[in-house]
Write a protein that holds these residues in place. Structure first.
Motif, PDB file in Angstrom:
ATOM      1  N   GLU A 154      -7.279 -17.822 -53.112  1.00 14.60           N
ATOM      2  CA  GLU A 154      -6.193 -16.961 -52.639  1.00 14.60           C
ATOM      3  C   GLU A 154      -5.857 -15.920 -53.712  1.00 14.60           C
ATOM      4  O   GLU A 154      -5.738 -16.244 -54.898  1.00 14.60           O
ATOM      5  N   THR A 155      -5.698 -14.677 -53.297  1.00 10.45           N
ATOM      6  CA  THR A 155      -5.435 -13.586 -54.246  1.00 10.45           C
ATOM      7  C   THR A 155      -3.947 -13.328 -54.461  1.00 10.45           C
ATOM      8  O   THR A 155      -3.564 -12.730 -55.456  1.00 10.45           O
ATOM      9  N   ASP A 156      -3.113 -13.788 -53.529  1.00  5.06           N
ATOM     10  CA  ASP A 156      -1.673 -13.504 -53.599  1.00  5.06           C
ATOM     11  C   ASP A 156      -0.964 -14.691 -54.258  1.00  5.06           C
ATOM     12  O   ASP A 156      -0.943 -15.797 -53.721  1.00  5.06           O
ATOM     13  N   GLN A 180      -4.620 -16.547 -44.774  1.00  2.00           N
ATOM     14  CA  GLN A 180      -4.970 -16.540 -46.192  1.00  2.00           C
ATOM     15  C   GLN A 180      -5.968 -15.421 -46.491  1.00  2.00           C
ATOM     16  O   GLN A 180      -6.910 -15.199 -45.730  1.00  2.00           O
ATOM     17  N   HIS A 181      -5.736 -14.723 -47.607  1.00  2.00           N
ATOM     18  CA  HIS A 181      -6.642 -13.679 -48.087  1.00  2.00           C
ATOM     19  C   HIS A 181      -7.355 -14.228 -49.314  1.00  2.00           C
ATOM     20  O   HIS A 181      -6.713 -14.586 -50.306  1.00  2.00           O
ATOM     21  N   ASN A 183     -10.719 -14.124 -52.212  1.00  2.00           N
ATOM     22  CA  ASN A 183     -11.744 -13.335 -52.900  1.00  2.00           C
ATOM     23  C   ASN A 183     -12.797 -14.312 -53.393  1.00  2.00           C
ATOM     24  O   ASN A 183     -12.576 -15.061 -54.340  1.00  2.00           O
ATOM     25  N   HIS A 188     -13.830  -9.942 -50.035  1.00  2.00           N
ATOM     26  CA  HIS A 188     -12.425 -10.054 -49.655  1.00  2.00           C
ATOM     27  C   HIS A 188     -12.368 -10.396 -48.164  1.00  2.00           C
ATOM     28  O   HIS A 188     -12.800  -9.606 -47.319  1.00  2.00           O
ATOM     29  N   TRP A 190     -10.129 -12.307 -44.828  1.00  2.00           N
ATOM     30  CA  TRP A 190      -8.860 -12.781 -44.269  1.00  2.00           C
ATOM     31  C   TRP A 190      -9.166 -13.893 -43.266  1.00  2.00           C
ATOM     32  O   TRP A 190     -10.023 -13.742 -42.400  1.00  2.00           O
TER      33      TRP A 190
END
Length: 206
Positions: A154-156, A180-181, A183, A188, A190
């Motif tokens: 997760e990037t966030d 969920q996003h 990397n 990238h 979603w």
């Protein structure tokens, strides 16, 4: 009852045949009921039928043969046995239902693995299974993914904090949906994800 035939306390065939039982024993000496405890029906003075255990014993008083009958009310014992059997039957049915649900769930999981992206976690949030569809998308291997923590890609950072609440709900047995996003390998992606807790036969999430 004093002075009356003891069969007035009996019910059905036992009442009808009682005199013949005693006569046969006195004539032949063969024990069919004397000295043995057996379950039978008795008649209460109100007409109510009771379950009893009767043990008939023989004694001698001079040259005269005497019989002593010991009656014990077994209504409570039989009811407990019935309740126990019912509980065992309920337990067996619950076990059969659980096995059926487990088989259906496994069948569903296998179907999902064929057409969707599938990941299985343990309660420590570690990947313990992942299907080929997912590893191909992430350009990785199953061996590389086993043991990876949920949310690792997760990037966030704020989103990662929400995972604590996600796992709390999963521990409570609740199905959850998140977006969920991630990397992974520079990709990238979603995902709309559904998390379904798996329960054992006792209903515990494992």
């Amino acid at each position: 009852v004093i002075g009356n035939n003891i069969k007035m306390l009996m019910y059905g065939d036992d009442a009808r045949d009682h005199d013949n039982y005693i006569k046969r024993y006195l004539d032949t000496g063969q024990r069919h009921v004397v000295g043995m405890a057996r379950e039978m029906k008795a008649m209460h003075k109100t007409g109510k039928i009771l379950n009893i255990e009767l043990k008939l014993e023989e004694g001698k008083l001079g040259s005269e043969t005497k019989f002593i009958g010991v009656l014990r009310n077994i209504e409570e014992r039989l009811q407990k046995q019935k309740d126990y059997r019912n509980k065992i039957n309920d337990l067996n049915k619950a076990n059969e239902d659980a096995q059926k649900r487990e088989a259906e769930l496994l069948k569903l999981i296998e179907g999902v693995k064929e057409v969707a992206l599938y990941v299985e976690y343990n309660m420590e949030r570690e990947i313990i299974d992942i299907n080929d569809n997912f590893t191909k998308l992430l350009d990785t291997t199953k061996d590389q993914m086993l043991g990876v923590k949920q949310g690792a890609f997760e990037t966030d950072e704020d989103k990662k904090k929400e995972f604590q609440n996600l796992w709390r709900k999963l521990h409570e047995g609740k199905t959850c949906r998140i977006v969920q996003h991630i990397n992974a390998q520079g990709k990238h992606l979603w995902f709309s994800e559904v998390y379904i807790p798996i329960k054992d036969k006792e209903g515990n999430v494992n």
